[in-house]
Scaffold this active site. Structure first.
Site, PDB file in Angstrom:
ATOM      1  N   GLN A   1       0.822  -1.208   0.000  1.00  0.00           N
ATOM      2  CA  GLN A   1       0.000   0.000   0.000  1.00  0.00           C
ATOM      3  C   GLN A   1       0.851   1.251   0.000  1.00  0.00           C
ATOM      4  OE1 GLN A   1      -3.431  -0.253  -0.507  1.00  0.00           O
ATOM      5  NE2 GLN A   1      -2.524  -2.254  -0.878  1.00  0.00           N
TER       6      GLN A   1
ATOM      7  N   HIS B   1       1.664   2.894  -3.328  1.00  0.00           N
ATOM      8  CA  HIS B   1       0.604   3.566  -4.082  1.00  0.00           C
ATOM      9  C   HIS B   1       0.795   5.071  -4.102  1.00  0.00           C
ATOM     10  CE1 HIS B   1      -2.406   0.846  -5.592  1.00  0.00           C
ATOM     11  NE2 HIS B   1      -2.469   0.185  -4.464  1.00  0.00           N
TER      12      HIS B   1
ATOM     13  N   GLU C   1      -9.204   0.494   5.293  1.00  0.00           N
ATOM     14  CA  GLU C   1      -9.695   0.118   3.969  1.00  0.00           C
ATOM     15  C   GLU C   1      -9.467  -1.383   3.736  1.00  0.00           C
ATOM     16  OE1 GLU C   1      -8.837   1.334  -0.708  1.00  0.00           O
ATOM     17  OE2 GLU C   1      -7.366   1.789   0.845  1.00  0.00           O
ATOM     18  N   HIS C   2      -8.231  -1.815   3.898  1.00  0.00           N
ATOM     19  CA  HIS C   2      -7.872  -3.234   3.797  1.00  0.00           C
ATOM     20  C   HIS C   2      -7.395  -3.713   5.160  1.00  0.00           C
ATOM     21  CE1 HIS C   2      -6.759  -1.282  -0.111  1.00  0.00           C
ATOM     22  NE2 HIS C   2      -7.475  -2.283  -0.600  1.00  0.00           N
TER      23      HIS C   2
ATOM     24  N   HIS D   1     -55.486  14.079   3.312  1.00  0.00           N
ATOM     25  CA  HIS D   1     -55.008  12.711   3.497  1.00  0.00           C
ATOM     26  C   HIS D   1     -56.134  11.853   4.081  1.00  0.00           C
ATOM     27  CE1 HIS D   1     -51.023  14.320   2.839  1.00  0.00           C
ATOM     28  NE2 HIS D   1     -50.447  13.140   3.075  1.00  0.00           N
TER      29      HIS D   1
END
Length: 432
Positions: free
Chosen positions: A262, A265, A330-331, A423
């Site tokens: 990660q 990235h 996230e992971h 109504h």
């Protein structure tokens, strides 16, 4: 030897340091909102003319007309046919597994028949038109195209649009090949906030969509946030991140590589290890430094892991899991002796990777579940991209005469209590 930032839950300053770590997902959109708002306004008011101007400014080529922004499907077909056999096989394998997984997610319409003849139910309908934003240029990711397009295909979306930035007017061949594999015919060489605005509001040449999904930088994320309500969106995602729960049984070289998977990235990516084992933590520090020496993206990975990464020493695995639930990564990899034994205790994570043979990258490409996941702790309330993001639900109601007579007076009473006479009368008229 360089060391990853370390926190220890037994120290007095831990809570303060941990709370700072939880702010990792805070992205200051305020500074870019004026710029993004301006770009959106130009697209809304000037349409294709603004699109052409933005492409010339940001992607450094000068389309003469909006027709030049659309990629001919024949180029996608040619790119697909030009793939080496092993790469084509890998794409097909990924496509089939992603399609199979997302088919299992697809919600179904249903009807419930009551004894008095009343029918209630739910009708599930695909969106008419979906817009996918796929980062382009040298860093184009065909896996992102598959992960965004296939759920829409499974959902039954009839029209799928792709927007991707194309610097110097050089489309990424692998991305075009993936578009052909997915049967997508409408691909535009437009990127950034301009693409999001065009898909949300439409221009003379690019029809507006109902939902926008896909990753992007802070300008793309801000644009998605600003157009939400005009269209639906998947989520507002930030930099990538991984959390790893590990005990003394975990292999330090593998943990190090998984953290770096990660970190490479983005310099803003977060890689966090939580473990009760000081010995493992020390070994991971050594292995990270060793692995960095052989990585092509060493500079990015190094800056990310040493400025945004962390190793947290917990007193035991129970505390480690509790801390990871607060992080809501996230992971999440679970590298312990009995990973499924801890699964019931894990509450917040975008995707959970159980066992040492399930590294996070297997989920990025080939496993089947979606890799578009909530970041920055938003896994507390967001879910991964799924087939349902491309579908909507309508409630179905059909009362019989007996049914309305049985419930009509209750309905009229509630309407009267709220002071809504029409109504009440609407129901009572059917009870005469």
């Amino acid at each position: 030897m360089r060391k990853i930032k370390r926190l220890n839950s037994s120290l007095a300053e831990f809570r303060r340091e941990f709370d700072e770590l939880l702010l990792r997902g805070n992205v200051d959109m305020d500074t870019v909102i004026p710029v993004v708002s301006g770009l959106i306004k130009e697209i809304r008011t000037q349409g294709d003319a603004a699109l052409l101007a933005h492409v010339a400014k940001f992607d450094r080529w000068n389309p003469k007309s909006a027709m030049e922004l659309k990629i001919d499907p024949s180029l996608m077909k040619r790119a697909y046919e030009g793939l080496e056999a092993s790469l084509r096989e890998a794409l097909h394998s990924a496509y089939n597994r992603i399609h199979s997984f997302h088919s299992k997610q697809k919600p179904q319409s249903w009807l419930d028949f009551e004894e008095n003849g009343t029918i209630l139910g739910q009708k599930v309908t695909p969106m008419d038109r979906a817009g996918l934003y796929i980062p382009g240029g040298k860093a184009a990711y065909p896996s992102s195209l598959l992960m965004n397009a296939i759920p829409a295909i499974v959902a039954g979306v009839k029209e799928i649009v792709v927007c991707t930035p194309t610097p110097e007017n050089e489309p990424n061949e692998l991305l075009l090949a993936a578009c052909h594999l997915c049967g997508i015919k409408e691909v535009y060489k437009v990127g950034g906030a301009s693409a999001i605005a065009a898909m949300a509001y439409g221009t003379e040449s690019l029809g507006r969509v109902d939902v926008i999904t896909g990753p992007g930088n802070i300008y793309v994320a801000t644009a998605k946030k600003l157009v939400f309500g005009q269209v639906n969106i998947d989520m507002v995602a930030g930099p990538s991140e991984i959390g790893i729960l590990a005990d003394e049984s975990a292999k330090a070289p593998w943990v190090a590589l998984d953290l770096l998977s990660q970190a490479e990235h983005d310099e803003m990516a977060s890689s966090i290890l939580v473990t009760p084992s000081v010995e493992l933590a020390d070994a991971v520090d050594v292995e990270v430094e060793r692995a960095l020496e052989r990585l092509d993206r060493k500079e990015i990975s190094s800056k990310s892991i040493y400025t945004r990464g962390a190793i947290i020493i917990a007193k035991d695995m129970n505390e480690a899991v509790s801390l990871m639930n607060e992080i809501a990564p996230e992971h999440l990899e679970v590298l312990v002796e009995n990973p499924f034994g801890w699964l019931p205790e894990i509450r917040h994570a975008g995707a959970i990777f159980l066992g040492e043979n399930t590294p996070e990258p297997i989920g990025d490409y080939i496993a089947g579940p979606n890799h578009t996941l909530p970041t920055g702790g938003t896994a507390r309330f967001y879910s991964p991209l799924s087939t349902e993001h491309f579908m909507k639900k309508s409630s179905i109601l059909s009362f019989s005469e007996r049914g309305i007579r049985e419930l009509g007076h209750h309905c009229a009473k509630l309407a009267q209590t709220e002071g809504l006479d029409a109504h009440k009368e609407s129901v009572l008229a059917r009870l005469v």
